[in-house]
Motif scaffolding. Structure first.
Motif, PDB file in Angstrom:
ATOM      1  N   THR A  56      34.118  31.293  33.351  1.00  0.00           N
ATOM      2  CA  THR A  56      32.095  31.153  33.496  1.00  0.00           C
ATOM      3  C   THR A  56      31.406  32.051  31.909  1.00  0.00           C
ATOM      4  N   ILE A  57      31.696  33.122  31.620  1.00  0.00           N
ATOM      5  CA  ILE A  57      30.990  33.822  30.678  1.00  0.00           C
ATOM      6  C   ILE A  57      31.193  33.048  29.158  1.00  0.00           C
ATOM      7  N   ILE A  58      32.656  32.839  28.795  1.00  0.00           N
ATOM      8  CA  ILE A  58      32.373  32.358  27.468  1.00  0.00           C
ATOM      9  C   ILE A  58      31.870  30.900  27.365  1.00  0.00           C
ATOM     10  N   THR A  59      32.208  29.930  28.952  1.00  0.00           N
ATOM     11  CA  THR A  59      31.307  28.982  29.111  1.00  0.00           C
ATOM     12  C   THR A  59      30.154  28.903  28.726  1.00  0.00           C
ATOM     13  N   PHE A  60      29.195  29.833  29.402  1.00  0.00           N
ATOM     14  CA  PHE A  60      27.922  30.130  28.952  1.00  0.00           C
ATOM     15  C   PHE A  60      27.842  30.460  28.022  1.00  0.00           C
ATOM     16  N   LEU A  61      28.344  31.308  26.954  1.00  0.00           N
ATOM     17  CA  LEU A  61      27.825  31.411  26.352  1.00  0.00           C
ATOM     18  C   LEU A  61      27.620  30.237  25.122  1.00  0.00           C
ATOM     19  N   MET A  62      29.219  30.153  25.494  1.00  0.00           N
ATOM     20  CA  MET A  62      29.609  29.378  23.869  1.00  0.00           C
ATOM     21  C   MET A  62      28.221  27.387  24.613  1.00  0.00           C
ATOM     22  N   VAL A  63      27.506  27.035  25.691  1.00  0.00           N
ATOM     23  CA  VAL A  63      26.938  26.214  25.079  1.00  0.00           C
ATOM     24  C   VAL A  63      25.819  26.735  24.418  1.00  0.00           C
ATOM     25  N   PHE A  64      25.080  27.790  24.576  1.00  0.00           N
ATOM     26  CA  PHE A  64      23.650  28.352  23.774  1.00  0.00           C
ATOM     27  C   PHE A  64      24.352  28.129  21.684  1.00  0.00           C
ATOM     28  N   LEU A  65      25.972  28.304  21.542  1.00  0.00           N
ATOM     29  CA  LEU A  65      25.962  28.399  20.558  1.00  0.00           C
ATOM     30  C   LEU A  65      26.146  27.158  19.936  1.00  0.00           C
ATOM     31  N   ILE A  66      26.758  26.476  20.780  1.00  0.00           N
ATOM     32  CA  ILE A  66      26.828  24.825  20.465  1.00  0.00           C
ATOM     33  C   ILE A  66      25.736  23.860  20.034  1.00  0.00           C
ATOM     34  N   GLN A  67      24.596  24.280  20.745  1.00  0.00           N
ATOM     35  CA  GLN A  67      23.605  23.521  20.669  1.00  0.00           C
ATOM     36  C   GLN A  67      23.140  24.281  19.523  1.00  0.00           C
ATOM     37  N   LYS A  68      22.412  25.647  18.944  1.00  0.00           N
ATOM     38  CA  LYS A  68      22.408  25.641  18.057  1.00  0.00           C
ATOM     39  C   LYS A  68      22.886  24.775  17.150  1.00  0.00           C
ATOM     40  N   THR A  69      24.433  25.140  16.759  1.00  0.00           N
ATOM     41  CA  THR A  69      24.802  24.245  15.571  1.00  0.00           C
ATOM     42  C   THR A  69      24.853  23.028  15.619  1.00  0.00           C
ATOM     43  N   GLN A  70      24.532  21.896  16.902  1.00  0.00           N
ATOM     44  CA  GLN A  70      24.127  20.683  17.462  1.00  0.00           C
ATOM     45  C   GLN A  70      23.005  20.062  16.780  1.00  0.00           C
ATOM     46  N   ASN A  71      21.221  21.397  17.373  1.00  0.00           N
ATOM     47  CA  ASN A  71      20.280  21.528  16.080  1.00  0.00           C
ATOM     48  C   ASN A  71      20.015  21.400  14.969  1.00  0.00           C
ATOM     49  N   LYS A  72      21.220  22.313  14.058  1.00  0.00           N
ATOM     50  CA  LYS A  72      20.776  22.608  13.016  1.00  0.00           C
ATOM     51  C   LYS A  72      22.295  21.095  12.226  1.00  0.00           C
ATOM     52  N   ASP A  73      22.689  21.060  12.446  1.00  0.00           N
ATOM     53  CA  ASP A  73      23.255  19.264  12.016  1.00  0.00           C
ATOM     54  C   ASP A  73      21.758  18.186  12.558  1.00  0.00           C
ATOM     55  N   SER A  74      22.275  18.550  13.580  1.00  0.00           N
ATOM     56  CA  SER A  74      20.612  17.137  13.614  1.00  0.00           C
ATOM     57  C   SER A  74      19.357  17.190  12.462  1.00  0.00           C
ATOM     58  N   LYS A  75      19.296  18.068  12.667  1.00  0.00           N
ATOM     59  CA  LYS A  75      18.598  17.959  11.391  1.00  0.00           C
ATOM     60  C   LYS A  75      18.458  18.247  10.252  1.00  0.00           C
ATOM     61  N   ALA A  76      20.057  18.353   9.741  1.00  0.00           N
ATOM     62  CA  ALA A  76      20.381  18.227   8.449  1.00  0.00           C
ATOM     63  C   ALA A  76      20.390  16.676   8.685  1.00  0.00           C
TER      64      ALA A  76
END
Length: 153
Positions: A56-76
């Motif tokens: 649960t802890i790993i999943t919770f933290l990964m959601v934010f990291l994945i979203q940050k990466t997704q935002n950056k990739d989408s912007k690029a």
């Protein structure tokens, strides 16, 4: 080093590593070891709580990291597409920043491009432009021709 740059550097490295074969092997190994250790801990509530809490802890933290990466990739990707649109003489510059439109406006554009696709399929020349701007130009030319053809009263 700024906090934002440090976070971006760390998040890029973590998301890159967590998408690797080694990360999968470690996660899979952890589950196997946890499952095998069940009889040792008599399949207790604590034994189950350990894996549940950890994942649960790993999943919770990964959601934010994945979203940050997704935002950056989408912007690029949007910037690259904007450059292609700006560089192409046949593409409509109105499509730059189309991601800022609301859902209803995007649906209208989607329907329009479906119609353009139908027109393009019927066209013999595969290099002919079928953009919004070319459609407006064709419409203006058509209206102008109609006005000229009408008899004056």
């Amino acid at each position: 080093m700024k906090k934002q740059n440090f976070f971006e550097l760390i998040s890029d490295k973590i998301t890159c590593w967590t998408g690797s074969l080694w990360a999968f092997i470690i996660a899979f190994g952890t589950i196997i070891i946890w499952g095998i250790s069940g009889p040792l801990f008599h399949f207790s509530d604590t034994w189950q709580l350990v894996i549940n809490t950890g994942t649960t802890i790993i999943t919770f933290l990964m959601v934010f990291l994945i979203q940050k990466t997704q935002n950056k990739d989408s912007k690029a990707i949007h910037l690259k597409l904007n450059e292609l649109i700006a560089a192409s003489r046949h593409a409509s510059n109105r499509m730059v920043d189309v991601e800022d439109l609301n859902e209803d406006e995007l649906d209208v554009l989607h329907r329009y491009y479906e119609k353009l696709s139908d027109v393009a399929e019927k066209d013999d020349d595969i290099h002919k432009s079928h953009s919004i701007d070319s459609a407006e130009k064709n419409s203006e030319e058509k209206n102008s021709a109609i006005k000229k053809a009408k008899p004056k009263a």
